[in-house]
Structures are given as C-alpha cells and as structure tokens.
Design a protein around this motif. Structure first.
Motif, PDB file in Angstrom:
ATOM      1  N   VAL A 323      -1.038   0.828  -5.843  1.00  8.28           N
ATOM      2  CA  VAL A 323      -0.802  -0.339  -5.595  1.00  8.28           C
ATOM      3  C   VAL A 323      -1.433  -0.884  -4.539  1.00  8.28           C
ATOM      4  O   VAL A 323      -2.096  -2.005  -4.512  1.00  8.28           O
ATOM      5  CB  VAL A 323       0.843  -0.470  -4.905  1.00  8.28           C
ATOM      6  N   GLY A 330      -1.930  -5.799  -7.276  1.00  7.93           N
ATOM      7  CA  GLY A 330      -1.064  -4.744  -7.339  1.00  7.93           C
ATOM      8  C   GLY A 330       0.301  -4.815  -6.903  1.00  7.93           C
ATOM      9  O   GLY A 330       0.882  -4.222  -7.127  1.00  7.93           O
ATOM     10  N   HIS A 338       3.987  -1.336 -10.169  1.00  6.15           N
ATOM     11  CA  HIS A 338       5.103  -0.952  -9.452  1.00  6.15           C
ATOM     12  C   HIS A 338       6.019  -0.189 -10.372  1.00  6.15           C
ATOM     13  O   HIS A 338       6.762   0.736  -9.731  1.00  6.15           O
ATOM     14  CB  HIS A 338       5.736  -2.647  -9.178  1.00  6.15           C
TER      15      HIS A 338
END
Length: 372
Positions: A323, A330, A338
């Motif tokens: 992420v 992200g 996620h």
C-alpha cells in the motif's frame, strides 16, 4: 497413529506445479482484481460460479478425501498449492472453511451420516462449515451448543463463510458433533461487518434446530480440523504476501519520478529485498507445515505452530508495504492493494493469533516461561 519425524520435503513436485498452473489459469480468467472488487461492493461476497469451477469441475474440493470415500485422494501438499493461488487472487470462495476445515472434521468421523456428508463436500456440490469462531486456535476449546431432545440451541459468533454453507457442523455440550442443515427451521445466519470483504464472518443462531449426530466425541474431529486449518492457512498467507510483493515490484518498475524508475532508488530496493527474504522464509515454513500434515508427522503440531507464528507478520508487513509503495493509488478503493491488506490482517487473527501460537509452540517443545 502418527509417523516418525522425518526431514520435510519443501520442494514442489511436478504434479504440484501442474496443479498450480491450472488453478492460476482459471483464476486469471475468472477472478481478476476488478471482478473481486465489484463483488465486494455488491454485498454478495461469495463467487458461486468460481466455486463450482474450482470445486466441482476441477475436483479441488475433494483433494483431502481418499478415493474410496468419494474424493481425489491427494493430500495437504496439493491443497496447500491451491490455497497459495487462492491467496494470490484473494478469491472469494469457501475453500479453507469447507474443503479443509469441515472436510478434515468429517474425515475423523465414521458412520453412514459422516460418509454421506463427506461425499457431498468432496464433490463440491455441498459447502460445509464448522461453527467455531474463525479466531479459534488448535488446542482451544470452542463454544458448544446446548442439546435438548435432539435439537440444538446456542449462538456462535465470528463464523467464517456461514452464509455460503449448506450444512453446519456443530459441537454439542454433550461432547458429540452434530450436522445441521443451514436452511432448517431454527437456524439463522446473520451477516456481520467483516474487515476482509472476501471472507465474510457471520453469527449463527440455533433455536431448537434439528440435528443429526455425526460423531459421539467431537474433540478429535474438531482438533484435527483446527490443526489442518491453521497449517494450510499459512499457504494462503504465503500467496497473499507473494502477490503483494510481485505487484509492488511490477509497479515500481513502471513508475517514474525525477525521470527515473522509482524501483531504482536504493532505499526502496532494500525494502523490497527484506520482503523477498521474508517471503522465501515463509514459503519454507508453510511447506514444512503442509508436508508434516500430509505425512502424519508426529511434529505436525510444532510445524503448524512455527508456520503460524511467522506467517502473519510476513503477510501483514508485505501488504502494508505494498500500500505504501504504491503511493497515492495504493490508498484508493479502486486499487486491489487494500484487499490484500485486509485479507492479511484478518488472517493474522484466523486460527489463532501469532501470540497464541507462540504460547502453544512453547508448550509443545517444553519451554517454560519466566516465573511470576
């Protein structure tokens, strides 16, 4: 009776690699990131069409079941390969809960009812769920239902994939294991908010639900199911971590900043190298657990505890880094990063926390903690 301890075989056989290729091809065609995201938003998390392709058409639901009992006669190593690929795709199917946990519970049972249920699960046409909380670790005592006149009463929280189940396997307070049809009178499945949108959890309420006795002693089947679930969960976590790393490397090779590939910056190379090393070590731990389960090793409990102690940290770290290293994109809902982070976080609680597995590992190998 368990086999003597042997050196685990951590390498993949050609048959296992062929199985991986077949599953990966199917998932690439039927379970791309966009479809998983769309399903997560739809409120219908389970992909029943994909499940039919995996479980029925490919026969993967019966990998752990001997041929004479209606299955494929493979084993835990093959099931581990399937779970790696399902983890890589965060596939919204009840494979761990039905084809591993519920199946393992029934494999420990004898009798006509257990045989009939097992054949249904092995065929993929029936989905079974053991009504214990997803967070229950091997060695823990799960909640049991009250038994009155052959009917069951009780509430079970945090049960994964219950809304996809056709049959529920329920431990009773009398020590027996029961089967309850999910659509029977007196059975209510209430969806709960789940961090992992691809593996929902539910509350199962039984109010005089009609039940069929599957085993007189539930401790053996439940213990076997929880151990196999924890051991093979590590392979799913391996797939999650590996895909998080692969996706991040691919992105950093394409992304440019200051007219340079972002992946060329030394600081980022070091972070990626650390993740790669963790993933390699996790593969060894996960393969060791799968091999120990497959061979019936007397060290299977230890191998599973080691794998679960390590797997959660690696998967969570790899997905958190994914992420961050994807930058602004992200953090968006449209990007699948996620989904991997949420699966890794949820898996870190599933089948027991790393701390619980460390405690169990210490008990198994005779390491005493500091005196109070």
């Amino acid at each position: 009776m368990t086999a003597p301890a042997t050196t685990p075989d951590l390498l993949y056989s050609q048959e296992e690699e062929d199985l991986r290729a077949a599953v990966r091809d199917l998932l690439a065609d039927r379970c791309d990131a966009a479809s998983v995201l769309a399903r997560a938003e739809s409120g219908e998390p389970h992909d029943r069409t994909l499940w039919k392709s995996l479980a029925e058409d490919m026969g993967l639901a019966g990998l752990l079941v001997p041929e004479e009992r209606g299955g494929q006669g493979a084993g835990h190593r093959e099931a581990a390969v399937v779970l790696e690929e399902l983890g890589r795709a965060v596939a919204p199917v009840p494979y761990l809960t039905s084809a591993v946990v519920a199946t393992e519970a029934l494999l420990a049972c004898t009798g006509e009812e257990a045989g009939r249920l097992l054949a249904g699960l092995a065929s993929g046409r029936t989905v079974g769920v053991l009504t214990v909380s997803l967070t229950t670790a091997p060695g823990d005592t799960p909640r049991a239902a009250r038994v009155e006149d052959g009917a069951l009463h009780g509430e079970f929280t945090g049960v994964a994939d219950a809304r996809a189940a056709d049959v529920l396997l329920v431990p009773g307070e009398d020590g027996a294991l029961y089967a309850v049809d999910a659509t029977a009178a007196g059975v209510a499945v209430t969806p709960r908010v789940s961090l992992d949108l691809t593996r929902p959890v539910d509350t199962v309420t039984l109010d005089a639900a009609p039940a069929r006795r599957v085993a007189d002693d539930a401790s053996g089947p439940v213990g076997r199911a929880l151990l196999a679930g924890a051991g093979l969960l590590a392979s799913e976590q391996l797939g999650v971590a590996e895909q998080a790393l692969t996706g991040t490397v691919g992105y950093l090779k394409e992304r440019k900043q200051f007219n340079r590939q972002v992946g060329g910056f030394q600081a980022l190379k070091h972070r990626l190298a650390r993740i790669w090393l963790d993933v390699v070590n996790l593969r060894a731990a996960a393969r060791s657990a799968a091999d120990a389960l497959a061979t019936g090793s007397r060290d299977a409990d230890v191998a599973v505890a080691v794998a679960q102690t390590y797997a959660s940290r690696v998967a969570v770290h790899a997905t958190e880094e994914a992420v961050q290293l994807h930058g602004g994109i992200g953090m968006t809902w449209e990007h699948p990063a996620h989904l991997y982070l949420k699966r890794a976080k949820a898996d870190s609680l599933a089948c027991g926390t790393p701390g619980r597995h460390k405690e169990r590992l210490a008990e198994l190998v005779g390491l005493r903690g500091p005196s109070a």
